[in-house]
Design a protein around this motif. Structure first.
Motif, mmCIF file in Angstrom:
data_model
loop_
_atom_site.group_PDB
_atom_site.id
_atom_site.type_symbol
_atom_site.label_atom_id
_atom_site.label_comp_id
_atom_site.label_asym_id
_atom_site.label_seq_id
_atom_site.Cartn_x
_atom_site.Cartn_y
_atom_site.Cartn_z
ATOM 1 N N ALA A 104 38.322 30.631 36.750
ATOM 2 C CA ALA A 104 37.101 30.734 37.550
ATOM 3 C C ALA A 104 37.150 31.934 38.485
ATOM 4 C CB ALA A 104 36.901 29.445 38.350
ATOM 5 N N LEU A 105 38.320 32.183 39.073
ATOM 6 C CA LEU A 105 38.447 33.351 39.946
ATOM 7 C C LEU A 105 38.233 34.642 39.166
ATOM 8 C CD1 LEU A 105 41.492 32.328 42.181
ATOM 9 C CD2 LEU A 105 39.091 32.522 42.875
ATOM 10 N N GLY A 106 38.642 34.632 37.909
ATOM 11 C CA GLY A 106 38.461 35.822 37.082
ATOM 12 C C GLY A 106 37.018 36.128 36.764
ATOM 13 N N LEU A 107 36.124 35.153 36.963
ATOM 14 C CA LEU A 107 34.710 35.374 36.678
ATOM 15 C C LEU A 107 34.049 36.354 37.639
ATOM 16 C CD1 LEU A 107 33.564 31.734 35.812
ATOM 17 C CD2 LEU A 107 33.830 33.650 34.234
ATOM 18 N N VAL A 108 34.742 36.674 38.750
ATOM 19 C CA VAL A 108 34.163 37.644 39.680
ATOM 20 C C VAL A 108 34.142 39.040 39.073
ATOM 21 C CG1 VAL A 108 34.919 36.300 41.670
ATOM 22 C CG2 VAL A 108 36.397 38.112 40.788
ATOM 23 N N ALA A 109 34.900 39.256 38.017
ATOM 24 C CA ALA A 109 34.883 40.567 37.348
ATOM 25 C C ALA A 109 33.541 40.762 36.644
ATOM 26 C CB ALA A 109 36.028 40.661 36.344
ATOM 27 N N ASP A 110 33.165 42.022 36.452
ATOM 28 C CA ASP A 110 31.880 42.331 35.824
ATOM 29 C C ASP A 110 31.869 41.999 34.339
ATOM 30 O OD1 ASP A 110 30.898 43.249 38.228
ATOM 31 O OD2 ASP A 110 31.553 45.316 37.871
ATOM 32 N N ALA A 111 33.042 41.950 33.704
ATOM 33 C CA ALA A 111 33.129 41.710 32.267
ATOM 34 C C ALA A 111 34.194 40.650 32.007
ATOM 35 C CB ALA A 111 33.478 43.017 31.532
#
Length: 381
Positions: A315-322
């Motif tokens: 879920a934290l990785g979802l802050v990335a644009d891709a």
């Protein structure tokens, strides 16, 4: 740290079988690593779905043999159940008192994860998350609880099955598979194996705990015989090579357990018996024993929260644009596997946070206030 490890070793009773604790730790580690490596959360058109590299890369199926360690957990459970019940009777405790203590240790941490994820699900829905995404995440966290239900049921009947020969439940599994796959019987018969299949290693563990099962020739016979039977069932019997569930597969060796899963479990139990001696010698080292003790003290918490740790990092990785490789991408290449291996330290760090926050429900007080060597005796209660 060195002083702490020495104190843990010095406070551990001399008659404690450290090999059993090591096998429990290895079983927990196998389950956690297996789930982290074969479960991918793929972002697809705003929805998160579960995918498995074993479906896209079937050549990796034999690698699942390293991480499907549930038989070892049931072996240790049978050992603990038989020894614990006998010790409780020797101390004058009733069956109800003994069972109540063991069930309390299972139920407290389960209640915590159930409550937390109900609140998380409500919060996600309120924030606009899709129903399918929330359903998938909750299922991912709650689905391992089937194991605890079976484990609790077998624990409850320990006085009845402690003297049961493992060939009896093994024969039940073989008969059920014969009817299902050989005679075209109904699929629901397979759920009989959910108890009978795991009763095989549980009975082996009870026999081990009562001194009727040892390593040596018996261990080698179980290891080689179980491995040969599993290879034959996979090679010529039509059973899948993967020892874990694969989305979309026609047959799962695990859900419910098949004869191949049981023969594989027998091989694992044989290997565990053979490893017991070397493990006892290795765990004479204070540092090695301190690590094993730490894992065992939080075994239930680790099991219950390892999927949450993976979900949190994803879920934290979802802050990335891709989509981030190894977190949100389709697990269809070896590159995904390498990327996922690089994410394992982050999953482990998140799991340590969960253990620190929720370990109190396993023992009734925070991790930092525990006395490891004394609390390990809970398994003998």
């Amino acid at each position: 740290m060195r002083d702490l490890t020495r104190r843990i070793g010095a406070a551990t009773p001399a008659d404690r079988d450290r090999a059993v604790d090591a096998l429990r730790a290895l079983a927990i580690g196998g389950v956690v690593a297996g789930h982290w490596l074969v479960t991918a959360l793929v972002v697809d058109s705003g929805t998160v779905r579960v995918a498995s590299p074993l479906r896209h890369l079937p050549q990796l199926a034999p690698s699942s043999w390293m991480f499907q360690t549930l038989a070892v957990f049931f072996l240790v459970g049978g050992w603990t159940g038989a020894r614990g019940h006998a010790a409780a009777r020797a101390r004058g405790r009733t069956y109800g008192q003994w069972l109540g203590g063991r069930m309390a240790r299972l139920s407290r941490p389960v209640a915590a994860v159930l409550v937390v994820w109900v609140l998380v699900a409500v919060a996600l829905l309120a924030s606009g998350a899709g129903l399918e995404t929330v359903r998938m995440l909750v299922k991912l966290v709650y689905s391992p609880l089937w194991f605890l239900l079976v484990f609790a049921a077998l624990t409850a009947v320990t006085p009845l099955v402690a003297k049961l020969h493992p060939l009896w439940p093994f024969a039940v599994v073989a008969l059920v598979d014969l009817v299902r796959y050989g005679l075209g019987g109904p699929a629901w018969l397979g759920w009989i194996n959910l108890v009978a299949g795991w009763l095989v290693p549980y009975c082996l563990g009870a026999a081990w705990g009562r001194g009727r099962l040892r390593g040596g020739a018996t261990g080698w016979a179980m290891l080689l015989g179980g491995a040969a039977a599993t290879a034959a069932l996979v090679g010529w019997g039509g059973y899948p090579a993967a020892m874990v569930g694969v989305p979309g597969a026609a047959i799962s060796n695990l859900n419910p357990p098949t004869l191949a899963a049981v023969t594989f479990g027998v091989a694992q139990c044989g290997a565990a018996l053979l490893l017991a001696g070397p493990l006892r010698r290795a765990l004479r080292r204070p540092a090695a024993w301190a690590v094993v003790a730490a894992v065992n003290l939080s075994a239930m918490t680790i099991f219950l929260w390892h999927q949450t740790a993976m979900i949190a990092v994803t879920a934290l990785g979802l802050v990335a644009d891709a989509p981030v490789p190894g977190l949100h991408t389709v697990p269809g290449t070896l590159g995904w596997l390498l990327a996922r291996l690089a994410w394992l330290p982050a999953f482990l760090l998140a799991l340590l946070v969960c253990v620190t926050a929720f370990g109190v429900y396993e023992h009734g007080r925070p991790v930092r206030e525990r006395r490891p060597a004394q609390e390990l005796e809970v398994w003998r209660a």
